[in-house]
Design a protein around this motif. Structure first.
Motif: not given
Ligand SMILES: [Fe+2]
Ligand SMILES: [Fe+2]
Lengths: 333, 95
Positions: A327-333
């Protein structure tokens, strides 16, 4: 290449798509492929009974590998030397690996790992009767390698040519590793036989206790176990009695070289048959162990259940962590 | 109880440099890093590999076995795609 869990919905048997449809035309085609010696792969059409037979056999086999880690694991901390301890650790780790190869092969047939595991823990699924006997002294570890793994190899080599591709491939991998298991066991016994009279007695005592359970590993006599379909479908290619005979024939010489006696007064060469004759097997004992009344049945399942329950929070935490990271990676991307 | 299994990953191993990665089995793991770790423990205990790929099984697209005839049969009658189709004079046939 095969992949698994693709297009294999696990909901309802009738939602399972074409593979659940019983059709004489498909079945004739399937039988022709078996007769031609072709392998069947996960997404190919197969009779429901073939699928079910394989799930039962492969998962029982996987359970046996995993439960089989327990009697030997019992001696890891008490191995007589660092060398023997390293060897035993490697062997027990292999057995865990065998279980994993086999669970993965079973999963290609449309069952989940958790379903298989729950069937073991609830007692619904069986595992090899041999692992319900206790390991009382260090010689038991050597004898297990020599006789139990030896019997397993006899059973497993024909499975490398089983008609179901993922099972056959898993078995090739397993068989490559089993040879080490048998040899290290025999080697440990050879060393003990060069030791004191007391050590030699320990070896003989372990052989006396493990011989009969080992030859029971091949299962009931052919006249009492009907495997017509398994044979027809190329799952079981050699019968229980033939495998058992091969094992007995191979083991007599090994016992002689080791300097131990196999505990069977009826064991003798039959020149007419070209095989060793051996005494009657105590099938009452076999069935009572299979049905749950062996010495260690309760302990074995309790140990597996404890491992599963104690590991639950780890499985959940690892998954929660993975989801959070994703989920964090998605936000960062 | 609602349970969630760790996802399934297909494992591919290059046994030594110079060779392709080859499918060798599968593992369950919660994330890619652990999938690699587990694949290493399960499939390379005897130096079977120098490199591992793990791919989420659900990300693999596979051809349908029932489509085998239309996908692969057309290659059957194109024997001129093979060098052995061409019979050259003996003196130069090892070309
Ligand atoms: Fe094994
Ligand atoms: Fe083994």
């Amino acid at each position: 290449m095969y992949t698994q869990a693709l297009d294999i919905p696990q909901k309802d048997a009738d939602e399972r798509g074409p593979r659940a449809v019983e059709s004489p035309a498909y079945e004739a085609e399937f039988n022709a492929r078996i007769d031609a010696g072709e392998f069947i792969e996960p997404k190919d059409w197969m009779p429901e009974k073939y699928r079910k037979t394989l799930i039962r056999q492969i998962s029982q086999h996987a359970h046996s590998e995993i439960v089989g880690m327990l009697p030997e694991g019992n001696w890891i901390t008490r191995a007589p030397s660092l060398k023997r301890k390293a060897i035993l650790l490697a062997k027990v780790q292999d057995e865990g690996g065998h279980g994993l190869y086999l669970y993965a092969a079973a999963e290609t047939l449309g069952v989940s790992r958790d379903e298989l595991y729950e069937a073991l823990l609830s007692g619904k699924a069986k595992y090899s009767s041999i692992f319900n006997y206790p390991t009382l002294n260090w010689a038991d570890i050597g004898v297990i390698g020599w006789l139990v793994d030896g019997a397993a190899i006899m059973n497993q080599i024909p499975l490398c040519k089983c008609s179901y591709g993922p099972y056959a491939r898993a078995m090739i991998r397993v068989c490559k590793e089993e040879s080490f298991h048998q040899r290290q066991g025999y080697d440990a016994l050879l060393q003990m036989m060069k030791g004191t009279a007391g050590q030699r007695e320990m070896v003989q005592d372990a052989v006396n206790r493990w011989w009969w359970p080992s030859i029971m590993m091949f299962g009931p006599h052919d006249k009492d176990s009907i495997h017509v379909e398994s044979a027809r479908w190329g799952i079981k290619r050699i019968s229980n009695d033939d495998l058992r005979q091969k094992f007995v024939d191979a083991t007599v010489k090994q016992a002689e070289v080791l300097g131990v006696t196999l505990p069977d007064p009826d064991l003798k060469w039959n020149a007419e048959r070209g095989h060793y004759d051996f005494g009657a097997i105590d099938w009452d004992e076999f069935w009572s162990v299979v049905k749950g009344d062996g010495q260690c049945n309760v302990d074995r399942i309790a140990a597996r259940r404890k491992a599963w329950d104690d590991g639950a929070w780890v499985r959940e935490a690892a998954l929660a962590f993975a989801e959070k990271q994703a989920a964090r990676e998605k936000v960062a991307a | 109880m609602e349970r969630k299994e760790w996802p399934l990953w297909e494992v591919f191993i290059r046994s030594r440099n110079g060779l392709d990665h080859k499918h060798c089995g599968s593992v369950h793991a919660p994330d890619p890093r652990m999938a690699l770790q587990v694949a290493r423990d399960v499939y390379t205990r005897r130096m079977e590999g120098v490199s591992i790929w793990v791919v989420k099984a659900s990300d693999i697209v596979a051809s349908d076995p029932d489509a085998k005839p239309e996908l692969f049969d057309p290659a059957e009658d194109k024997i001129y795609r093979h060098p052995t189709f061409y019979k050259l004079p003996d003196e130069v046939n090892h070309m």
